[in-house]
Design a protein around this motif. Structure first.
Motif, mmCIF file in Angstrom:
data_model
loop_
_atom_site.group_PDB
_atom_site.id
_atom_site.type_symbol
_atom_site.label_atom_id
_atom_site.label_comp_id
_atom_site.label_asym_id
_atom_site.label_seq_id
_atom_site.Cartn_x
_atom_site.Cartn_y
_atom_site.Cartn_z
ATOM 1 N N ALA A 95 11.446 75.339 40.841
ATOM 2 C CA ALA A 95 12.358 75.334 42.002
ATOM 3 C C ALA A 95 13.430 76.398 41.800
ATOM 4 O O ALA A 95 13.700 76.851 40.683
ATOM 5 C CB ALA A 95 13.010 73.965 42.158
ATOM 6 N N GLU A 96 14.028 76.786 42.898
ATOM 7 C CA GLU A 96 15.137 77.742 42.780
ATOM 8 C C GLU A 96 16.281 77.095 42.006
ATOM 9 O O GLU A 96 16.535 75.899 42.158
ATOM 10 C CB GLU A 96 15.630 78.145 44.179
ATOM 11 C CG GLU A 96 14.653 78.981 44.973
ATOM 12 C CD GLU A 96 15.223 79.375 46.315
ATOM 13 O OE1 GLU A 96 16.467 79.308 46.473
ATOM 14 O OE2 GLU A 96 14.435 79.731 47.205
ATOM 15 N N PRO A 97 17.028 77.860 41.191
ATOM 16 C CA PRO A 97 18.156 77.257 40.455
ATOM 17 C C PRO A 97 19.256 76.808 41.420
ATOM 18 O O PRO A 97 19.527 77.479 42.403
ATOM 19 C CB PRO A 97 18.637 78.397 39.554
ATOM 20 C CG PRO A 97 18.163 79.653 40.223
ATOM 21 C CD PRO A 97 16.866 79.294 40.892
ATOM 22 N N HIS A 98 19.860 75.648 41.105
ATOM 23 C CA HIS A 98 20.885 75.105 42.002
ATOM 24 C C HIS A 98 22.179 74.762 41.263
ATOM 25 O O HIS A 98 22.987 73.997 41.761
ATOM 26 C CB HIS A 98 20.338 73.860 42.725
ATOM 27 C CG HIS A 98 19.248 74.188 43.687
ATOM 28 N ND1 HIS A 98 19.477 74.775 44.902
ATOM 29 C CD2 HIS A 98 17.906 74.030 43.579
ATOM 30 C CE1 HIS A 98 18.329 74.965 45.525
ATOM 31 N NE2 HIS A 98 17.344 74.523 44.749
ATOM 32 N N GLY A 274 4.727 66.469 49.090
ATOM 33 C CA GLY A 274 5.355 67.694 48.614
ATOM 34 C C GLY A 274 5.805 67.548 47.176
ATOM 35 O O GLY A 274 5.634 66.483 46.539
ATOM 36 N N ALA A 275 6.379 68.624 46.647
ATOM 37 C CA ALA A 275 6.816 68.636 45.244
ATOM 38 C C ALA A 275 8.058 67.773 45.055
ATOM 39 O O ALA A 275 8.895 67.651 45.951
ATOM 40 C CB ALA A 275 7.105 70.072 44.814
ATOM 41 N N TRP A 276 8.160 67.185 43.867
ATOM 42 C CA TRP A 276 9.330 66.370 43.554
ATOM 43 C C TRP A 276 10.621 67.169 43.681
ATOM 44 O O TRP A 276 11.622 66.668 44.185
ATOM 45 C CB TRP A 276 9.200 65.824 42.119
ATOM 46 C CG TRP A 276 8.322 64.603 42.038
ATOM 47 C CD1 TRP A 276 6.994 64.568 41.784
ATOM 48 C CD2 TRP A 276 8.743 63.244 42.224
ATOM 49 N NE1 TRP A 276 6.529 63.277 41.802
ATOM 50 C CE2 TRP A 276 7.597 62.430 42.064
ATOM 51 C CE3 TRP A 276 9.965 62.636 42.509
ATOM 52 C CZ2 TRP A 276 7.635 61.052 42.175
ATOM 53 C CZ3 TRP A 276 9.999 61.257 42.617
ATOM 54 C CH2 TRP A 276 8.859 60.475 42.461
ATOM 55 N N ARG A 282 16.430 67.698 48.644
ATOM 56 C CA ARG A 282 16.797 67.171 49.976
ATOM 57 C C ARG A 282 17.667 65.915 49.838
ATOM 58 O O ARG A 282 18.636 65.742 50.570
ATOM 59 C CB ARG A 282 15.536 66.827 50.773
ATOM 60 C CG ARG A 282 14.732 68.020 51.218
ATOM 61 C CD ARG A 282 13.649 67.595 52.193
ATOM 62 N NE ARG A 282 12.637 68.646 52.365
ATOM 63 C CZ ARG A 282 11.646 68.579 53.237
ATOM 64 N NH1 ARG A 282 11.531 67.516 54.019
ATOM 65 N NH2 ARG A 282 10.759 69.545 53.337
ATOM 66 N N GLY A 283 17.306 65.052 48.902
ATOM 67 C CA GLY A 283 18.094 63.833 48.687
ATOM 68 C C GLY A 283 19.506 64.144 48.227
ATOM 69 O O GLY A 283 20.482 63.528 48.673
ATOM 70 N N LEU A 284 19.624 65.134 47.331
ATOM 71 C CA LEU A 284 20.953 65.532 46.841
ATOM 72 C C LEU A 284 21.790 66.139 47.972
ATOM 73 O O LEU A 284 22.989 65.858 48.094
ATOM 74 C CB LEU A 284 20.811 66.530 45.700
ATOM 75 C CG LEU A 284 20.172 66.002 44.410
ATOM 76 C CD1 LEU A 284 19.947 67.131 43.435
ATOM 77 C CD2 LEU A 284 21.051 64.922 43.772
#
Length: 636
Positions: A95-98, A274-276, A282-284
Motif C-alpha cells: 500500500a502507499e505509505p500513510h 479487496g485487499a486488507w 478506508r476504515g481509518l
C-alpha cells in the motif's frame, strides 16, 4: 494567549517545522537514495513519528487514561486509533505509505484544538473583563487611618470608605460625600450616575470623583457583585435543549461510528472484496472524519458567546436554556409601574383658575403637604423650587384617602381629591388629563388643581415598536392601577392589550390565560421589577427582571436580569437570542452535512486521509469561527 497556550503553540510549530522538513526529504527521494527499498519506508516511519509524538503525546495520554477509566469513545480515542492505524500501514508495504497522513492528522487536530482553546478563552475573557467587578479589599477607618480589609470581614452597618478610582465593594447607603459613579460594568450604560448622602449604591460600580463614606446594608456574600458573579459562573450549568441533544448525540454517535469503521475495515476483505490494506485505510479515514468535535465544541461555544455578548450590554442570562427560550418568544407581558413607567410620581401639569399664578397653587400645596411621607406629597414638594418654612404651618390634618388640610399664614389650605372638596362644600371641576388630580383651595376658594402622574419611560414607546419589528406578535400590560390611567399609557405606547386594576394573584391568572393561547414552540415572557412580581416571573416561560440592580428577588425569580431600567434592552435580548440560535443551527447543519458527505466518500474509497483532515479539523475551525460571531452584539 496564556502561558499554557503559548507552550502548546510552540510545540505545534516545532512539530510542524520538523514535519515539513521530513516531508520534503521524502518527496525529494533522499530517503530512497540513502536507504533503498524497503528501508526508505521504515526511515519515513521513524522520521514522521518524531513530529507526531511532539504534537500529539498529550492526546495519546488522554486516550489511554480514558480507556483505563472506561470512557474510551471520545475524539482523543478516535484520533489515536486513526493515526496509529495510519502508521501501522507500514506493515502493508504494497500500500502507499500513510505515515505523513497520520502525522498530519494529529498536527492539524492539535491546531484545531489550540484554536478552540483560544476561542473559548476569548469568550470567557469577554465575560470576565466586563464582569471584572469583584473588589479585592474594602477601606475602613481605624484611629483616623484607612485600613484595607477583606470585604468578607465587613459587617452590616459598618462604614466603609471608597476613594476616587476604587470600586464600591459592598452594597450600602451613602452617609457622607458627593460623587459620580461609573455603572458601565453592571448596566452597559456609559453615562455616570450622580450620588450624594442618602443615595443607595451597589457593589461593582467605580467611584469616579469624590470620596464616599458608605454604611453597608448587606454582607459581602449577599451583595450585588457576589450575586452577579455567581449567576454568570453558574450560567454554563443550565444547558439548552439543543445543547443537551448534541451532548447525547455525541455519546451515542462516537461508539456507533467506531463500530462502523471496524466493520468497514474487516468485513469487505473477509468477503474477498479487496485487499486488507485498502479497506483498513478506508476504515481509518472513516474514523478521522467521524470525530464530532465541530459539534461538541461549536454549539456550547455559540451559547457561551451569546451569553457573554448579552452581558456586555448589562443583560444577564442565567443559562443557555433561557437563551433558547427567549429566541422563541412571541408574547411579551409587562408590568406597568417601574417597567414601562418610572415608578415615581411627578407633577406633570398645574392648572390654576383665572387670574391665579401657578406658583401660588403649587406653593400652597407644597406647604400643606410639608409633613407627609406619601409619594404624592413628596412629588409636590420636589416640584416646588422654594424653601419651605415650617414655622408658617400649623394644625395639619390628614384625611385618610382624601387629602390634607393645614393653616399656612393664618389661611386654611386644603389639598386633595374630589371627595375632599365635596366633603367641605368647595367648588371644583374635572380635568381632562389622565393622572392623580390634587384640587387646592385657600380659605374655601378654589384656586386650581395639580396633575400628578407616573411618567412613561423615555424608551418605552420605542421598546414596543422594536418588539413588534422583532416578530413579537402581542405586547400586553398588566397593572393594578386605575383603568383610565392604564389605558392612557397603553394607547400612548401602542400596546396590543391592557388589563388594569389587578391584584398580584390576578396577574398570575392573566399570564396563565395568555399561556393558554400559545401554540407550538412559541413562548411567553413576563417583564417586571422583580420584587412584587416574583410569582408571575416564575410562572412565565421566561421571566425578565427590569432595573434589578441590587434586587435579590429579581435575581432569584427571573431567568433574565436587566441591570438597568431600560425596557429597550428586551428587544435587544431577543435579537441576541435569535442570532445565537441561528448560529447554533448553522453549525449543526454545516458540520453534519460535510461529515455525512465525506463519510460516504470514505466508505466507497473516494475520500483520502487529507480530505478526512478537512472533514474534521477544517469543519471544526469554520464552526468555531462562526460561533465566535455570537459574541459580537454591537449592532444587534
Amino acid at each position: 494567549m496564556n502561558k499554557k497556550q503559548k507552550r502548546w503553540r510552540n510545540r505545534i510549530v516545532l512539530a510542524l517545522v520538523i514535519f515539513i522538513v521530513v516531508y520534503a526529504v521524502e518527496e525529494l527521494g533522499v530517503l530512497g537514495a540513502i536507504f533503498g527499498a524497503p528501508g526508505d519506508l521504515y526511515a519515513s516511519f521513524a522520521l514522521f513519528l518524531i513530529p507526531y509524538l511532539i504534537a500529539g503525546y498529550d492526546v495519546l495520554q488522554k486516550a489511554w487514561r480514558n480507556i483505563r477509566h472506561g470512557q474510551a469513545f471520545d475524539e482523543s480515542f478516535l484520533m489515536t486509533v486513526a493515526t496509529i492505524g495510519a502508521f501501522a500501514m507500514v506493515f502493508f508495504p504494497e500500500a502507499e505509505p500513510h505515515m505523513a497522513e497520520g502525522a498530519a492528522v494529529m498536527l492539524f487536530y492539535q491546531v484545531g484544538e489550540l484554536f478552540q482553546s483560544y476561542a473559548v478563552g476569548q469568550s470567557r475573557k469577554s465575560i470576565s473583563d466586563m464582569m471584572d467587578i469583584a473588589p479585592d479589599y474594602a477601606n475602613i477607618e481605624q484611629d483616623g487611618q484607612l485600613v484595607e480589609v477583606d470585604p468578607d470581614e465587613v459587617q452590616v452597618g459598618d462604614i466603609i470608605v471608597v476613594k476616587p478610582g476604587e470600586r464600591v465593594p459592598i452594597d450600602g447607603v451613602i452617609t457622607e460625600g458627593v460623587s459620580q459613579l461609573d455603572t458601565a460594568a453592571l448596566t452597559g450604560e456609559s453615562i455616570p450616575r450622580h450620588v450624594e448622602p442618602g443615595a443607595d449604591v451597589i457593589s461593582g460600580c467605580i467611584n469616579m470623583t469624590g470620596m464616599l463614606h458608605i454604611r453597608t446594608t448587606k454582607p459581602f456574600g449577599e451583595s450585588t457583585v457576589s450575586r452577579i458573579l455567581e449567576l454568570v459562573e453558574n450560567a454554563s450549568e443550565k444547558k439548552a435543549r439543543t445543547e443537551n441533544f448534541i451532548t447525547r448525540f455525541a455519546r451515542w454517535y462516537t461508539p456507533i461510528v467506531t463500530g462502523a469503521a471496524v466493520l468497514l475495515a474487516v468485513i469487505p476483505p473477509l468477503l474477498g472484496m479487496g485487499a486488507w490494506s485498502d479497506w483498513i485505510l478506508r476504515g481509518l479515514t472513516f474514523l478521522v472524519v467521524s470525530c464530532p468535535c465541530a459539534l461538541v465544541i461549536s454549539v456550547p461555544l455559540s451559547f457561551f458567546g451569546g451569553i457573554g455578548g448579552a452581558s456586555k450590554l448589562g443583560i444577564l442570562v442565567k443559562g443557555s436554556n433561557y437563551l433558547e427560550l427567549l429566541s422563541k418568544v412571541d408574547t411579551v407581558v409587562f408590568d406597568k409601574t417601574g417597567t414601562l413607567t418610572n415608578g415615581t410620581f411627578n407633577v406633570v401639569a398645574i392648572h390654576p383658575e383665572a387670574g391665579v399664578d401657578p406658583d401660588y397653587v403649587l406653593s400652597n400645596a407644597a406647604y400643606a403637604e410639608a409633613f407627609s411621607d406619601h409619594p404624592i406629597a413628596v412629588s409636590v414638594r420636589q416640584a416646588y423650587s422654594g424653601e419651605i418654612d415650617q414655622a408658617r404651618i400649623r394644625d395639619v390634618k390628614e384625611e385618610s384617602g382624601h387629602g390634607v388640610s393645614a393653616h399656612v399664614d393664618e389661611h386654611v389650605v386644603m389639598v386633595g381629591n374630589d371627595k375632599l372638596m365635596a366633603e367641605h362644600g368647595a367648588r371644583w371641576h374635572e380635568c381632562d388629563l389622565t393622572g392623580t388630580i390634587l384640587h387646592v383651595t385657600v380659605d374655601g376658594r378654589y384656586i386650581g388643581h395639580i396633575v400628578i402622574a407616573d411618567v412613561v419611560k423615555d424608551d418605552a414607546e420605542q421598546t414596543i415598536r422594536d418588539l413588534h419589528a422583532a416578530g413579537v406578535t402581542k405586547c400586553v400590560m398588566l397593572t393594578g392601577d386605575r383603568r383610565d390611567v392604564a389605558e392612557a399609557v397603553g394607547g400612548k405606547l401602542g400596546l396590543d392589550e391592557v388589563h388594569a386594576q389587578l391584584l398580584p394573584a390576578d396577574k398570575v391568572s392573566a399570564v396563565e390565560r395568555l399561556l393558554g393561547f400559545e401554540r407550538g414552540d412559541a413562548k411567553l415572557a413576563f417583564v417586571g421589577d422583580g420584587i412584587n412580581d416574583a410569582p408571575v416571573l416564575t410562572r412565565a416561560d421566561v421571566g425578565i427582571a427590569m432595573g434589578a440592580m441590587g434586587s435579590d428577588a429579581a435575581i432569584e425569580a427571573a431567568d433574565v436580569v436587566l441591570m438597568d431600567d431600560k425596557p429597550s434592552k428586551i428587544a435587544r435580548a431577543i435579537r441576541i437570542a435569535r442570532k445565537t440560535m441561528r448560529i447554533v443551527w448553522q453549525n449543526i447543519v454545516f458540520a453534519l452535512a460535510v461529515k455525512i458527505a465525506i463519510l460516504l466518500l470514505a466508505a466507497i474509497g473516494v475520500a483520502n486521509m487529507w480530505l478526512a483532515v478537512f472533514g474534521d479539523v477544517g469543519v471544526a475551525i469554520i464552526a468555531i469561527l462562526n460561533a465566535m460571531r455570537a459574541m459580537r452584539v454591537k449592532g444587534v
